[in-house]
Design a protein around this motif. Structure first.
Motif, PDB file in Angstrom:
ATOM      1  N   GLY A  96       0.817  -1.212   0.000  1.00 41.37           N
ATOM      2  CA  GLY A  96       0.000   0.000   0.000  1.00 41.37           C
ATOM      3  C   GLY A  96       0.850   1.261   0.000  1.00 41.37           C
ATOM      4  N   VAL A  97       1.934   1.233   0.759  1.00 44.13           N
ATOM      5  CA  VAL A  97       2.852   2.373   0.790  1.00 44.13           C
ATOM      6  C   VAL A  97       3.492   2.564  -0.582  1.00 44.13           C
ATOM      7  CG1 VAL A  97       5.007   3.236   1.772  1.00 44.13           C
ATOM      8  CG2 VAL A  97       3.295   2.225   3.247  1.00 44.13           C
ATOM      9  N   LEU A  98       3.851   1.455  -1.214  1.00 36.59           N
ATOM     10  CA  LEU A  98       4.443   1.541  -2.549  1.00 36.59           C
ATOM     11  C   LEU A  98       3.467   2.176  -3.542  1.00 36.59           C
ATOM     12  CD1 LEU A  98       6.853   0.872  -4.391  1.00 36.59           C
ATOM     13  CD2 LEU A  98       5.746  -1.329  -4.836  1.00 36.59           C
ATOM     14  N   ASN A  99       2.207   1.769  -3.491  1.00 34.12           N
ATOM     15  CA  ASN A  99       1.200   2.347  -4.384  1.00 34.12           C
ATOM     16  C   ASN A  99       0.998   3.837  -4.105  1.00 34.12           C
ATOM     17  OD1 ASN A  99       0.787  -0.053  -5.758  1.00 34.12           O
ATOM     18  ND2 ASN A  99      -0.809  -0.716  -4.336  1.00 34.12           N
ATOM     19  N   GLU A 100       1.012   4.217  -2.828  1.00 35.11           N
ATOM     20  CA  GLU A 100       0.902   5.641  -2.488  1.00 35.11           C
ATOM     21  C   GLU A 100       2.112   6.411  -3.026  1.00 35.11           C
ATOM     22  OE1 GLU A 100      -0.005   6.666   1.588  1.00 35.11           O
ATOM     23  OE2 GLU A 100      -1.318   4.921   1.763  1.00 35.11           O
ATOM     24  N   ILE A 112       2.857  -1.547   7.990  1.00 31.03           N
ATOM     25  CA  ILE A 112       4.240  -1.097   7.856  1.00 31.03           C
ATOM     26  C   ILE A 112       4.906  -0.851   9.204  1.00 31.03           C
ATOM     27  CG2 ILE A 112       3.734   1.351   7.604  1.00 31.03           C
ATOM     28  CD1 ILE A 112       5.991   0.820   5.203  1.00 31.03           C
ATOM     29  N   ASP A 113       4.129  -0.517  10.217  1.00 26.79           N
ATOM     30  CA  ASP A 113       4.736  -0.272  11.521  1.00 26.79           C
ATOM     31  C   ASP A 113       5.174  -1.560  12.226  1.00 26.79           C
ATOM     32  OD1 ASP A 113       2.104  -1.058  11.950  1.00 26.79           O
ATOM     33  OD2 ASP A 113       1.904   0.144  13.775  1.00 26.79           O
ATOM     34  N   GLN A 114       4.856  -2.703  11.656  1.00 23.33           N
ATOM     35  CA  GLN A 114       5.270  -3.975  12.262  1.00 23.33           C
ATOM     36  C   GLN A 114       6.530  -4.551  11.610  1.00 23.33           C
ATOM     37  OE1 GLN A 114       1.973  -6.664  12.517  1.00 23.33           O
ATOM     38  NE2 GLN A 114       0.743  -5.206  13.673  1.00 23.33           N
ATOM     39  N   ILE A 115       7.112  -3.828  10.673  1.00 16.84           N
ATOM     40  CA  ILE A 115       8.376  -4.247  10.083  1.00 16.84           C
ATOM     41  C   ILE A 115       9.483  -3.886  11.065  1.00 16.84           C
ATOM     42  CG2 ILE A 115      10.001  -3.884   8.198  1.00 16.84           C
ATOM     43  CD1 ILE A 115       7.586  -3.314   6.404  1.00 16.84           C
ATOM     44  N   THR A 116      10.314  -4.857  11.371  1.00 18.99           N
ATOM     45  CA  THR A 116      11.348  -4.650  12.387  1.00 18.99           C
ATOM     46  C   THR A 116      12.745  -4.736  11.766  1.00 18.99           C
ATOM     47  OG1 THR A 116      11.484  -6.998  12.896  1.00 18.99           O
ATOM     48  CG2 THR A 116       9.877  -5.697  14.143  1.00 18.99           C
ATOM     49  N   ARG A 117      13.713  -4.422  12.582  1.00 18.46           N
ATOM     50  CA  ARG A 117      15.117  -4.540  12.167  1.00 18.46           C
ATOM     51  C   ARG A 117      15.441  -5.980  11.822  1.00 18.46           C
ATOM     52  NH1 ARG A 117      20.234  -5.483  14.415  1.00 18.46           N
ATOM     53  NH2 ARG A 117      21.854  -4.149  13.510  1.00 18.46           N
ATOM     54  N   THR A 118      14.892  -6.900  12.566  1.00 12.01           N
ATOM     55  CA  THR A 118      15.103  -8.328  12.318  1.00 12.01           C
ATOM     56  C   THR A 118      14.631  -8.705  10.919  1.00 12.01           C
ATOM     57  OG1 THR A 118      14.754  -8.723  14.666  1.00 12.01           O
ATOM     58  CG2 THR A 118      14.622 -10.632  13.211  1.00 12.01           C
ATOM     59  N   ASP A 119      13.499  -8.143  10.505  1.00 16.37           N
ATOM     60  CA  ASP A 119      12.986  -8.413   9.160  1.00 16.37           C
ATOM     61  C   ASP A 119      13.956  -7.904   8.102  1.00 16.37           C
ATOM     62  OD1 ASP A 119      10.607  -9.508  10.187  1.00 16.37           O
ATOM     63  OD2 ASP A 119       9.732  -7.498  10.362  1.00 16.37           O
ATOM     64  N   ALA A 120      14.491  -6.732   8.314  1.00 22.50           N
ATOM     65  CA  ALA A 120      15.441  -6.165   7.356  1.00 22.50           C
ATOM     66  C   ALA A 120      16.704  -7.004   7.295  1.00 22.50           C
ATOM     67  CB  ALA A 120      15.775  -4.721   7.735  1.00 22.50           C
ATOM     68  N   LEU A 121      17.166  -7.462   8.448  1.00 24.50           N
ATOM     69  CA  LEU A 121      18.363  -8.313   8.450  1.00 24.50           C
ATOM     70  C   LEU A 121      18.096  -9.666   7.776  1.00 24.50           C
ATOM     71  CD1 LEU A 121      19.719  -7.563  12.030  1.00 24.50           C
ATOM     72  CD2 LEU A 121      20.627  -6.765   9.844  1.00 24.50           C
ATOM     73  N   ARG A 122      16.897 -10.213   7.988  1.00 22.68           N
ATOM     74  CA  ARG A 122      16.528 -11.463   7.319  1.00 22.68           C
ATOM     75  C   ARG A 122      16.509 -11.287   5.812  1.00 22.68           C
ATOM     76  NH1 ARG A 122      10.940 -12.987   8.828  1.00 22.68           N
ATOM     77  NH2 ARG A 122      11.779 -12.655  10.886  1.00 22.68           N
ATOM     78  N   PHE A 123      16.033 -10.142   5.365  1.00 22.82           N
ATOM     79  CA  PHE A 123      15.998  -9.855   3.920  1.00 22.82           C
ATOM     80  C   PHE A 123      17.408  -9.707   3.361  1.00 22.82           C
ATOM     81  CE2 PHE A 123      15.807  -6.497   0.574  1.00 22.82           C
ATOM     82  CZ  PHE A 123      15.208  -7.263  -0.400  1.00 22.82           C
ATOM     83  N   ARG A 124      18.266  -9.082   4.118  1.00 21.51           N
ATOM     84  CA  ARG A 124      19.626  -8.810   3.652  1.00 21.51           C
ATOM     85  C   ARG A 124      20.465 -10.066   3.504  1.00 21.51           C
ATOM     86  NH1 ARG A 124      23.160  -4.595   6.935  1.00 21.51           N
ATOM     87  NH2 ARG A 124      24.367  -6.421   7.444  1.00 21.51           N
TER      88      ARG A 124
END
Length: 160
Positions: free
Chosen positions: A100-104, A147-159
């Motif tokens: 949704g943020v991407l579409n906005e 979007i407020d539930q995305i954490t640092r852990t999620d970003a590290l998992r993606f990386r």
């Protein structure tokens, strides 16, 4: 003339309120929050959460309560819970998911891409969509996390 113009404005506001009420049965928390904002606006108020209204001046809160109690149809107040919750700020603020943020973002940046060809626009959009899709695939199996539930852990998992 003045009365006809005022009646037309009231009719437009009423139709907007009924359309917003009709759209409110989608089940999405974000859609309900957007609906609450529109309903409050139709009634002449800016949507404010209940916690914000508790800090507001008493006159403003009373104005909202009186608006909900005003006779609307055949001398009776409209007792629609969606309208009452919207005017009194009882609908929690829900943030959109990453898609949704991407579409906005795409909607807000349309003017930056007016001189691009369709192929250039497509490549520009595609790269952003792929990045979001890859992130969601690596972190959220259901793609519906706000979007407020995305954490640092999620970003590290993606990386990794």
């Amino acid at each position: 003339m003045k009365a006809q113009a005022k009646a037309a404005q009231v009719e437009v506001a009423r139709m907007a309120e009924w359309e917003a009420l009709a759209m409110g049965d989608s089940g999405s928390a974000r859609a309900h929050f957007d609906l609450a904002q529109r309903l409050a606006q139709v009634r002449g108020f800016q949507y404010q959460t209940l916690s914000t209204l508790l800090d507001a001046p008493v006159d403003e809160v009373l104005e909202r309560v009186e608006d909900v109690q005003k006779p609307r149809i055949e001398g009776k107040p409209i007792e629609n819970p969606a309208v009452i919750k919207a005017v009194l700020g009882a609908v929690p603020n829900v943030l959109p998911n990453l898609s949704g943020v991407l579409n906005e973002y795409f909607d807000l940046t349309k003017t930056r891409h007016l001189r691009k060809s369709e192929a250039q626009k497509h490549r520009w959009i595609l790269s952003k969509r792929r990045a979001v899709e890859n992130f969601l695939a690596a972190t959220f199996p259901k793609h519906s996390q706000p979007i407020d539930q995305i954490t640092r852990t999620d970003a590290l998992r993606f990386r990794t």
